[in-house]
Design a protein around this motif. Structure first.
Motif, PDB file in Angstrom:
ATOM      1  N   UNK A   1       0.863  -1.197   0.000  1.00 12.04           N
ATOM      2  CA  UNK A   1       0.000   0.000   0.000  1.00 12.04           C
ATOM      3  C   UNK A   1       0.894   1.241   0.000  1.00 12.04           C
ATOM      4  N   UNK A   2       1.918   1.206   0.821  1.00 10.90           N
ATOM      5  CA  UNK A   2       2.833   2.369   0.883  1.00 10.90           C
ATOM      6  C   UNK A   2       3.480   2.611  -0.485  1.00 10.90           C
ATOM      7  N   UNK A   3       3.854   1.520  -1.134  1.00 10.78           N
ATOM      8  CA  UNK A   3       4.475   1.677  -2.469  1.00 10.78           C
ATOM      9  C   UNK A   3       3.524   2.347  -3.453  1.00 10.78           C
ATOM     10  N   UNK A   4       2.272   1.933  -3.396  1.00  9.78           N
ATOM     11  CA  UNK A   4       1.279   2.516  -4.316  1.00  9.78           C
ATOM     12  C   UNK A   4       1.175   4.027  -4.079  1.00  9.78           C
ATOM     13  N   UNK A   5       1.138   4.406  -2.801  1.00 11.47           N
ATOM     14  CA  UNK A   5       0.985   5.836  -2.493  1.00 11.47           C
ATOM     15  C   UNK A   5       2.239   6.596  -2.917  1.00 11.47           C
ATOM     16  N   UNK A   6       3.371   5.993  -2.631  1.00  7.99           N
ATOM     17  CA  UNK A   6       4.640   6.638  -2.979  1.00  7.99           C
ATOM     18  C   UNK A   6       4.745   6.816  -4.499  1.00  7.99           C
ATOM     19  N   UNK A   7       4.252   5.848  -5.211  1.00  6.32           N
ATOM     20  CA  UNK A   7       4.267   5.957  -6.686  1.00  6.32           C
ATOM     21  C   UNK A   7       3.465   7.177  -7.148  1.00  6.32           C
ATOM     22  N   UNK A   8       2.433   7.518  -6.384  1.00  7.37           N
ATOM     23  CA  UNK A   8       1.571   8.639  -6.790  1.00  7.37           C
ATOM     24  C   UNK A   8       2.160   9.987  -6.364  1.00  7.37           C
ATOM     25  N   UNK A   9       2.580  10.083  -5.091  1.00  8.35           N
ATOM     26  CA  UNK A   9       3.023  11.416  -4.654  1.00  8.35           C
ATOM     27  C   UNK A   9       4.500  11.491  -4.284  1.00  8.35           C
ATOM     28  N   UNK A  10       5.189  10.380  -4.416  1.00 17.76           N
ATOM     29  CA  UNK A  10       6.629  10.389  -4.156  1.00 17.76           C
ATOM     30  C   UNK A  10       6.998  10.534  -2.691  1.00 17.76           C
ATOM     31  N   UNK A  11       6.015  10.488  -1.785  1.00 25.34           N
ATOM     32  CA  UNK A  11       6.336  10.660  -0.368  1.00 25.34           C
ATOM     33  C   UNK A  11       6.800   9.332   0.227  1.00 25.34           C
ATOM     34  N   UNK A  12       7.917   9.393   0.928  1.00 24.40           N
ATOM     35  CA  UNK A  12       8.411   8.181   1.588  1.00 24.40           C
ATOM     36  C   UNK A  12       7.939   8.197   3.047  1.00 24.40           C
ATOM     37  N   UNK A  13       7.633   7.009   3.576  1.00 21.65           N
ATOM     38  CA  UNK A  13       7.144   6.984   4.957  1.00 21.65           C
ATOM     39  C   UNK A  13       8.245   7.434   5.935  1.00 21.65           C
ATOM     40  N   UNK A  14       7.870   8.250   6.932  1.00 22.39           N
ATOM     41  CA  UNK A  14       8.870   8.669   7.919  1.00 22.39           C
ATOM     42  C   UNK A  14       8.450   8.156   9.296  1.00 22.39           C
ATOM     43  N   UNK A  15       9.435   7.705  10.055  1.00 23.82           N
ATOM     44  CA  UNK A  15       9.166   7.125  11.373  1.00 23.82           C
ATOM     45  C   UNK A  15       8.475   8.158  12.267  1.00 23.82           C
ATOM     46  N   UNK A  16       9.004   9.385  12.220  1.00 18.51           N
ATOM     47  CA  UNK A  16       8.483  10.416  13.120  1.00 18.51           C
ATOM     48  C   UNK A  16       6.998  10.700  12.830  1.00 18.51           C
ATOM     49  N   UNK A  17       6.724  10.926  11.550  1.00 17.47           N
ATOM     50  CA  UNK A  17       5.330  11.292  11.212  1.00 17.47           C
ATOM     51  C   UNK A  17       4.379  10.121  11.480  1.00 17.47           C
TER      52      UNK A  17
END
Ligand code: SF4
Ligand code: SF4
Lengths: 387, 428
Positions: free
Chosen positions: A150-166
């Motif tokens: 799921x994270x990959x799909x989202x990243x493909x769309x907006x380029x945002x990488x998951x961050x531990x802090x957020x």
């Protein structure tokens, strides 16, 4: 602060907005935001929110929209929820949505994920296969891969990488959200007349249409308002409603149950928001692992989860006792295999524990509640007379 | 005029299969005295070879249900389950099985089916399986349950992570439970040997099914197909008996091909092949012969069907691999038809329509079965658009006789065949 009536009214509007204006407006306010829809029951929305997105709940069309095209996609013996959802897709209500999550709950939702692929609705459709093996090294590893995709799909769309802090921050916001919800259930258990089941339902459901921060603000106000004495208690019985975790009963039905003399002190209408029992570790170096572990060890009981070793019937009985409820109303959508196949064993557990119960089935667009009201009225009277 | 139905014609392979099944039920009826352990499990994604490698006997509740349907017993069982609270709306296989259990669990050979020693919940392609076995676990208190969660091919493929998940479950949960119940150690060499036999049977089954590409087709790949898949989808995959059965069956079919004969049906040989169809969905069991006869009377042959792929899509290349036994079992489970996503199912059906030169595509939509039925109307449209064939849609149920309306189905099929006829004329 707005009063309860104003809050409920606003929440009702948002909860039933089949155009998802609020979420679309949120998305359009900033470039790079992502809008994801998810079906019942549970999905850890924090992972989308941590990637500059919002995950909104899609609960069918209820009695708000007449389903025409959707009926041509589903045989009469299939529940209502998916036909309303496909209708929304065909009517372009999902324009601006980037993708869809179909949590594993039944074969209708599963196959709907494939239908979205064929109709090319959204940029992605993901059937999220929740593990039925609860060993962290087996089911846990698999679940993490599922969430990773799921994270990959989202990243493909907006380029945002998951961050531990957020992600940790979002986990904490959802912890707060669940705490508010549980607190309000606890207040309603004692003083159910302070907030009607219908209003409470709308307030919870509205939470699926907005960010967790917005919903927390609403819940905080509701909690404060409920702490004050208001309304008059009626001579009603207290019931737990079970079996409506996916296709939602129409508001009229919930209202009819209350009007027939039953305070609903617990239910599984918006179960996804309460799926995780207690807090998720929000200070971990590996927040994804915390989310995975919470699913494996803190999930509530549900028809979507393999329950050998910890049967649902026993857990329902425990809930009834904790809520000091007088009985259970089994209220499942017609043709809902998961709910209806669980019902006999859950009823048996209630019988063995001496808990009164009744059952009926509904469609999300049921318009006639007379029979249900009578049935609930008789149930309430019989408990008052004999219990 | 006599109303007596003509004698069903039986070939050697059919008799062989009958003997195999009778032998299995005999073994089951004496299992407890002989100390044999019994495992209840499901057809799609079954791991029969593993069960057999522990010398345990498998029981498939869906097979009991379908046989109850064929023996006209299902209604009595369904009523029994509805009496204790099962809704009219849910899968009738579950109700039929639970009702049969409540009535003493008497199998098709009138012998009692023993209680399970292990419930193997190989949860492939259908969510209801999980509900079904949760219910059985409560009806057979104390019987251990081994859960084998088969991930769905949601993205149309099997990833290494999915295989890993399944292999781990086999190693950590399923095999240890089987060892405990059977009192035997896991024997990988034995399992591999059985998988070699499985692959042999699978090769032969594929040849049998692919014979339907010929014109006229020597087989009916749906009605007769359900018999052909019997041994391989159930208790015999991995055994020499199954290899013998498929060798014999293939021999018979080769003979039919050399004589340019059509399929053998209960009414006799189909002399003239007028229509070639691909069918999606399970058949109805309560009126199986009448249902088949409608097609026979119209000269329609089913040249390929999805139902005969619920226990493995072997014709697309999958074979059990003796060199990687657990991985291969996992891939097998994930590859079954109902575990494929809707676009994959559409793709496969289009492939059949093309490869088997079908004139039409028909769906028998089953009230009970969301796994098959949810999405079929969209599949039908998609296939019609892509392949330009005539499509038809009928509705029935697996084992609930309330949902088989002979007149309705016959009417619909007659109109459908008229449509096929007109189309043929236009194309000519
Ligand atoms: S209402 Fe029940 S059957 Fe229908 S989609 Fe939801 S869980 Fe599945
Ligand atoms: S829903 Fe379909 S696949 Fe599942 S148990 Fe019932 S008949 Fe079998």
């Amino acid at each position: 602060m707005k009063n309860l009536t104003q809050i409920s009214e606003e929440c009702r509007k948002q909860a039933f907005d089949l155009n998802y204006f609020g979420a679309k407006k949120w998305k359009s306010a900033q470039k790079g935001r992502v809008l994801v829809g998810y079906l019942p029951i549970y999905f850890p929305r924090e992972i989308v929110e941590a990637m500059n997105g919002i995950a909104v709940g899609i609960l069918g069309v209820g009695d708000q929209k007449q389903v025409i095209k959707g009926d041509a996609f589903y045989q009469s013996y299939i529940c209502h929820l998916p036909r309303g959802v496909i209708e929304l897709a065909l009517d372009n209500n999902f324009n601006d949505f980037d993708g869809f999550i179909f949590p594993s709950i039944c074969d209708c939702v599963r196959n709907l994920s494939g239908m979205f692929r064929i109709t090319k609705t959204g940029k992605f459709s993901k059937y999220l296969d929740f593990p039925q093996n609860f060993n962290p090294l087996t089911g846990g590893v698999f679940y993490r891969q599922e969430l990773g995709s799921v994270q990959q799909e989202i990243c493909r769309i907006n380029g945002v990488l998951p961050s531990v802090k957020i992600l940790n921050e979002k986990i904490e916001k959802y912890n707060q959200n669940r705490r508010f919800i549980e607190n309000i259930y606890a207040i309603r258990q004692e003083f159910p007349w302070r907030l009607s089941a219908v209003d409470w339902y709308c307030i919870q459901r509205a939470g699926l249409m907005m960010t967790v921060e917005e919903h927390n603000a609403i819940l905080s106000d509701v909690q404060t308002l409920l702490e004050e004495n208001q309304g008059e208690p009626l001579d009603n019985i207290r019931v737990v409603v079970s079996g409506s975790f996916c296709e939602q009963p129409p508001l009229g039905l919930i209202k009819s149950i209350e009007m027939a003399g039953c305070y609903i002190v617990d239910d599984d209408f918006i179960l996804g928001s309460r799926w995780i029992q207690g807090d998720i570790d929000s200070k971990s170096n590996d927040p994804m692992n915390a989310i995975v572990n919470a699913y494996l060890t803190q999930s509530t009981f549900s028809s979507a989860l393999y329950d050998v070793g910890n049967p649902k019937g026993a857990r329902l009985v425990e809930l009834v006792k904790n809520r000091k409820a007088d009985g259970v109303i089994f209220c499942a959508a017609s043709f809902c295999d998961p709910a209806l196949l669980d019902r006999p064993e859950m009823q048996k557990s209630c019988d063995e524990a001496g808990i009164h119960h009744i059952n009926f089935q509904f469609h999300e667009n049921t318009g006639q509640f007379k029979v249900i009201k009578e049935q609930c009225g008789t149930f309430s009277d019989s408990i008052k007379l004999w219990a | 005029m006599s109303n007596k139905k003509p004698e069903v014609q039986k070939e050697k392979s059919m008799l062989l299969q009958k003997e195999m099944i009778a032998g299995l039920f005999k073994d089951l009826s004496t299992a407890k005295e002989k100390g044999k352990k019994v495992v209840y499990t499901f057809v799609p994604g079954n791991i029969t070879e593993l069960i057999l490698s522990f010398d345990m006997l498998p029981v498939y509740p869906e097979i009991n249900a379908l046989q109850s349907g064929m023996r006209k017993k299902s209604w009595e069982y369904i009523k029994e389950a509805e009496k204790i609270g099962y809704s009219e709306d849910v899968c009738t296989y579950v109700k039929c099985d639970i009702g049969m259990m409540l009535k003493g669990n008497i199998g098709p050979t009138d012998e009692k089916i023993p209680d399970p020693d292990l419930l193997l919940l190989s949860y492939t392609g259908c969510f209801t399986f999980m509900k079904w076995f949760e219910n059985l676990e409560r009806l057979y208190p104390g019987v251990p349950v081994a859960m084998l969660h088969t991930p769905y091919q949601e993205d149309g493929k099997i990833t290494p992570g999915m295989v890993d998940y399944m292999v781990k479950q086999l190693k950590e949960d399923v095999i240890p439970k089987m060892e405990k119940v059977s009192g035997k150690k896991y024997d990988e060499a034995r399992l591999s040997y059985m998988l070699e036999k499985s692959a042999l049977s699978e090769d032969l089954l594929v040849k049998v099914l692919e014979s339907a590409k010929l014109k006229p087709s020597p087989i009916d790949a749906y009605f007769a197909g359900v018999y052909y898949i019997g041994p391989i989808f159930t208790a015999f995959r991995g055994t020499t008996q199954a290899v013998d059965y498929y060798s014999e069956l293939y021999k018979e079919i080769q003979e039919r091909i050399s004589l340019k004969q059509g399929p053998i049906t209960p009414e006799g040989e189909l002399k003239e092949e007028k229509y070639r169809l691909v069918v999606e969905g399970p058949p109805n069991w309560t009126n199986f012969r009448e249902f088949w006869k409608i097609f026979y009377d119209m000269g329609a042959v089913i040249v390929a069907s999805s139902y005969t792929k619920v226990g493995g899509v072997y014709d697309m290349g999958f074979r059990h691999d003796p060199k990687n036994p657990l991985e291969s079992l996992s891939r097998y489970c994930m590859g079954c038809y109902t575990n494929m996503n809707i676009p994959q199912r559409v793709e496969l059906l289009c492939h059949y329509i093309k490869e088997y030169s079908a004139d039409g595509f028909l769906i028998n939509s089953i009230k009970s079965c969301n796994s098959f039925s949810a999405g079929q109307l969209l599949m039908m449209r998609e296939i019609e658009q892509r392949m330009g064939v005539s499509v038809g849609f009928i509705e029935s149920d697996l084992v609930d006789p309330r949902y088989f309306s002979y007149a309705n189905i016959k009417n619909r099929l007659e109109s459908y065949f008229q449509m096929l006829e007109q189309r043929k004329l236009i194309l000519q």
